[in-house]
Design an enzyme around this catalytic site. Structure first.
Site, PDB file in Angstrom:
ATOM      1  N   SER A  27       0.814  -1.221   0.000  1.00 27.62           N
ATOM      2  CA  SER A  27       0.000   0.000   0.000  1.00 27.62           C
ATOM      3  C   SER A  27       0.851   1.276   0.000  1.00 27.62           C
ATOM      4  O   SER A  27       0.369   2.336  -0.403  1.00 27.62           O
ATOM      5  CB  SER A  27      -0.948  -0.005   1.203  1.00 27.62           C
ATOM      6  OG  SER A  27      -0.230  -0.162   2.404  1.00 27.62           O
ATOM      7  N   ASP A  80      10.823   0.233  -2.210  1.00 22.53           N
ATOM      8  CA  ASP A  80       9.837  -0.742  -1.729  1.00 22.53           C
ATOM      9  C   ASP A  80       9.352  -0.322  -0.341  1.00 22.53           C
ATOM     10  O   ASP A  80       9.948   0.545   0.314  1.00 22.53           O
ATOM     11  CB  ASP A  80      10.503  -2.134  -1.660  1.00 22.53           C
ATOM     12  CG  ASP A  80       9.507  -3.267  -1.751  1.00 22.53           C
ATOM     13  OD1 ASP A  80       8.294  -3.028  -1.594  1.00 22.53           O
ATOM     14  OD2 ASP A  80       9.951  -4.406  -1.990  1.00 22.53           O
ATOM     15  N   GLY A  81       8.284  -0.984   0.094  1.00 14.87           N
ATOM     16  CA  GLY A  81       7.783  -0.794   1.452  1.00 14.87           C
ATOM     17  C   GLY A  81       8.472  -1.760   2.394  1.00 14.87           C
ATOM     18  O   GLY A  81       9.334  -2.554   1.995  1.00 14.87           O
ATOM     19  N   ASP A  83       7.741  -3.917   6.488  1.00 12.60           N
ATOM     20  CA  ASP A  83       6.782  -4.176   7.570  1.00 12.60           C
ATOM     21  C   ASP A  83       7.283  -3.702   8.926  1.00 12.60           C
ATOM     22  O   ASP A  83       6.499  -3.200   9.730  1.00 12.60           O
ATOM     23  CB  ASP A  83       6.449  -5.676   7.609  1.00 12.60           C
ATOM     24  CG  ASP A  83       5.710  -6.085   6.350  1.00 12.60           C
ATOM     25  OD1 ASP A  83       4.643  -5.501   6.084  1.00 12.60           O
ATOM     26  OD2 ASP A  83       6.207  -6.949   5.616  1.00 12.60           O
ATOM     27  N   LYS A  93      10.117  -8.002   5.788  1.00 15.01           N
ATOM     28  CA  LYS A  93       9.294  -7.675   4.630  1.00 15.01           C
ATOM     29  C   LYS A  93       8.507  -8.921   4.209  1.00 15.01           C
ATOM     30  O   LYS A  93       8.793 -10.011   4.629  1.00 15.01           O
ATOM     31  CB  LYS A  93      10.170  -7.221   3.457  1.00 15.01           C
ATOM     32  CG  LYS A  93      10.678  -5.798   3.620  1.00 15.01           C
ATOM     33  CD  LYS A  93      11.498  -5.329   2.428  1.00 15.01           C
ATOM     34  CE  LYS A  93      10.881  -5.581   1.087  1.00 15.01           C
ATOM     35  NZ  LYS A  93       9.499  -5.079   0.913  1.00 15.01           N
ATOM     36  N   GLY A  95       4.901  -8.832   4.060  1.00 18.15           N
ATOM     37  CA  GLY A  95       3.521  -8.803   4.556  1.00 18.15           C
ATOM     38  C   GLY A  95       2.523  -9.036   3.426  1.00 18.15           C
ATOM     39  O   GLY A  95       1.478  -9.656   3.618  1.00 18.15           O
ATOM     40  N   GLU A 102      10.829  -9.406  -4.250  1.00 16.99           N
ATOM     41  CA  GLU A 102      11.385  -8.191  -3.629  1.00 16.99           C
ATOM     42  C   GLU A 102      12.846  -8.402  -3.239  1.00 16.99           C
ATOM     43  O   GLU A 102      13.676  -7.511  -3.403  1.00 16.99           O
ATOM     44  CB  GLU A 102      10.564  -7.820  -2.385  1.00 16.99           C
ATOM     45  CG  GLU A 102       9.159  -7.358  -2.727  1.00 16.99           C
ATOM     46  CD  GLU A 102       8.275  -7.109  -1.525  1.00 16.99           C
ATOM     47  OE1 GLU A 102       7.272  -6.397  -1.678  1.00 16.99           O
ATOM     48  OE2 GLU A 102       8.547  -7.633  -0.436  1.00 16.99           O
ATOM     49  N   LYS A 120       6.253   1.778  11.222  1.00 15.58           N
ATOM     50  CA  LYS A 120       7.153   0.673  10.848  1.00 15.58           C
ATOM     51  C   LYS A 120       8.499   0.728  11.572  1.00 15.58           C
ATOM     52  O   LYS A 120       9.258  -0.234  11.540  1.00 15.58           O
ATOM     53  CB  LYS A 120       7.392   0.686   9.324  1.00 15.58           C
ATOM     54  CG  LYS A 120       6.121   0.691   8.477  1.00 15.58           C
ATOM     55  CD  LYS A 120       5.362  -0.606   8.587  1.00 15.58           C
ATOM     56  CE  LYS A 120       4.071  -0.656   7.786  1.00 15.58           C
ATOM     57  NZ  LYS A 120       4.221  -0.829   6.374  1.00 15.58           N
TER      58      LYS A 120
HETATM   59  C1  5RP Z   1       5.048  -6.925   0.378  1.00 14.72           C
HETATM   60  C2  5RP Z   1       5.895  -6.139   1.288  1.00 14.72           C
HETATM   61  C3  5RP Z   1       5.442  -4.762   1.594  1.00 14.72           C
HETATM   62  O1  5RP Z   1       6.401  -3.873   1.150  1.00 14.72           O
HETATM   63  C4  5RP Z   1       5.238  -4.617   3.071  1.00 14.72           C
HETATM   64  O2  5RP Z   1       4.306  -5.616   3.482  1.00 14.72           O
HETATM   65  C5  5RP Z   1       4.706  -3.241   3.444  1.00 14.72           C
HETATM   66  O3  5RP Z   1       3.414  -3.093   2.960  1.00 14.72           O
HETATM   67  P1  5RP Z   1       2.566  -1.775   3.168  1.00 14.72           P
HETATM   68  O4  5RP Z   1       3.286  -0.672   2.513  1.00 14.72           O
HETATM   69  O5  5RP Z   1       1.243  -2.112   2.541  1.00 14.72           O
HETATM   70  O6  5RP Z   1       2.418  -1.568   4.673  1.00 14.72           O
HETATM   71  O7  5RP Z   1       6.925  -6.554   1.761  1.00 14.72           O
HETATM   72  O8  5RP Z   1       5.490  -8.245   0.255  1.00 14.72           O
END
Ligand code: 5RP
Length: 225
Positions: A27, A80-81, A83, A93, A95, A102, A120
Site C-alpha cells: 500500500s 519498496d515498502g 513491515d 518484509k 507482509g 522483492e 514501521k
Molecule cells: C510486500 C511487502 C510490503 O512492502 C510490506 O508488506 C509493506 O506493505 P505496506 O506498505 O502495505 O504496509 O513486503 O510483500
C-alpha cells in the site's frame, strides 16, 4: 494525513532520467508507483521491474515501461515498502507475500530505498510475523521443521483459502516475538529444505523515507551502506 503517500511521493524525487527501477509491492509502494507514473507521463525516460503481479498491473495501467528480471543487466534503484525496521536497518518484509521477488530485485539493485509510515520504525523487529515462502510440495515437512525450531509457523490463508504467491508457493508466517535472535533465525531458514526465501532483509537499504503523522517526511541515511 496519508503518511504512506507522503513517503511514496518523496521517493519519486530520487528517480532520475534513464534509470532502471525496481518497483516494490504494497500500500505504500502503490503511492510511489503512481508518482513514478506521473514522472513518465511528464516525459521522463525510465524502465522498471515490478516485484509482483499487482505492481505489474498498476505500472502497465500507468504506462510505465517494464522489463522482466531476466532482461536487465543492472538495476539502479529499488524502492519498496517494509513491515518493520530497527535502528540497525534490519527489516521484516513480505507482509503482502511478494518477498521473493522483492529480495531478488533488492539484491541486484545498486541502491535500495524503503518507504514507510512511522509505525514501521521499531526498536526490535519481530512483533510482526516473519513471512517465509515455502514450496507446496513437502510444505507440511517444512512447517514441522520450523515448528521444531520453535518458530511458531502459521500457514497463510486469504479469503478462506491457502494463500499462493505469484511464484506458486505458500507462505508460512513465523511468530517469533520482538527481540528474537535474528542471526540464529536467519541461519536456520537460509537453505532450509523447502524454503525458497524468507522476509529477513538485513542491512540491505541505503536510505529510508518515513511519512509522519505530523506531516513531516524524514529521510534517514544508512551510514553503514
Ligand atoms: C510486500 C511487502 C510490503 O512492502 C510490506 O508488506 C509493506 O506493505 P505496506 O506498505 O502495505 O504496509 O513486503 O510483500
Amino acid at each position: 494525513m496519508d503518511m504512506k503517500k507522503l513517503a511514496g511521493d518523496k521517493a519519486a524525487e530520487y528517480v532520475k532520467d534513464g534509470m532502471v527501477l525496481g518497483l516494490g509491492t504494497g500500500s505504500t509502494a502503490y503511492h510511489m508507483v503512481n508518482a513514478v507514473g506521473e514522472l513518465v507521463k511528464n516525459g521522463m525516460k525510465l524502465k522498471a521491474i515490478p516485484t509482483s503481479k499487482a505492481t505489474e498491473a498498476q505500472a502497465k495501467e500507468l504506462g510505465i515501461p517494464l522489463l522482466t528480471i531476466d532482461e536487465v543487466d543492472h538495476i539502479d534503484l529499488a524502492i519498496d515498502g517494509v513491515d518493520e525496521i530497527d535502528p540497525q536497518f534490519n527489516a521484516i518484509k513480505g507482509g503482502g507475500g511478494a518477498l521473493y521477488r522483492e529480495k531478488v530485485v533488492a539484491t541486484l539493485a545498486d541502491q535500495v530505498m524503503w518507504i514507510m509510515d512511522e509505525s514501521k520504525l521499531v526498536d526490535k523487529i519481530g512483533a510482526f510475523h516473519l513471512p517465509v515462502e515455502i514450496a507446496q510440495y513437502g510444505s507440511k515437512q517444512a512447517m514441522k521443521q520450523m515448528e521444531d525450531y520453535g518458530f511458531h509457523p502459521v500457514l497463510r490463508v486469504k479469503d478462506g483459502k491457502t494463500f499462493v504467491t505469484d511464484n506458486g508457493n505458500y507462505i508460512a508466517d513465523l511468530h517469533l516475538g520482538a527481540g528474537f535472535d535474528i542471526d540464529d533465525v536467519y541461519g536456520k531458514l537460509t537453505g532450509m529444505l523447502g524454503v525458497l526465501e524468507h522476509g529477513l532483509f538485513l542491512n540491505m537499504c541505503k536510505r529510508i523515507i518515513v511519512g509522519c503523522s505530523s506531516g513531516e517526511v524524514k529521510v534517514i541515511e544508512n551510514s553503514g551502506k
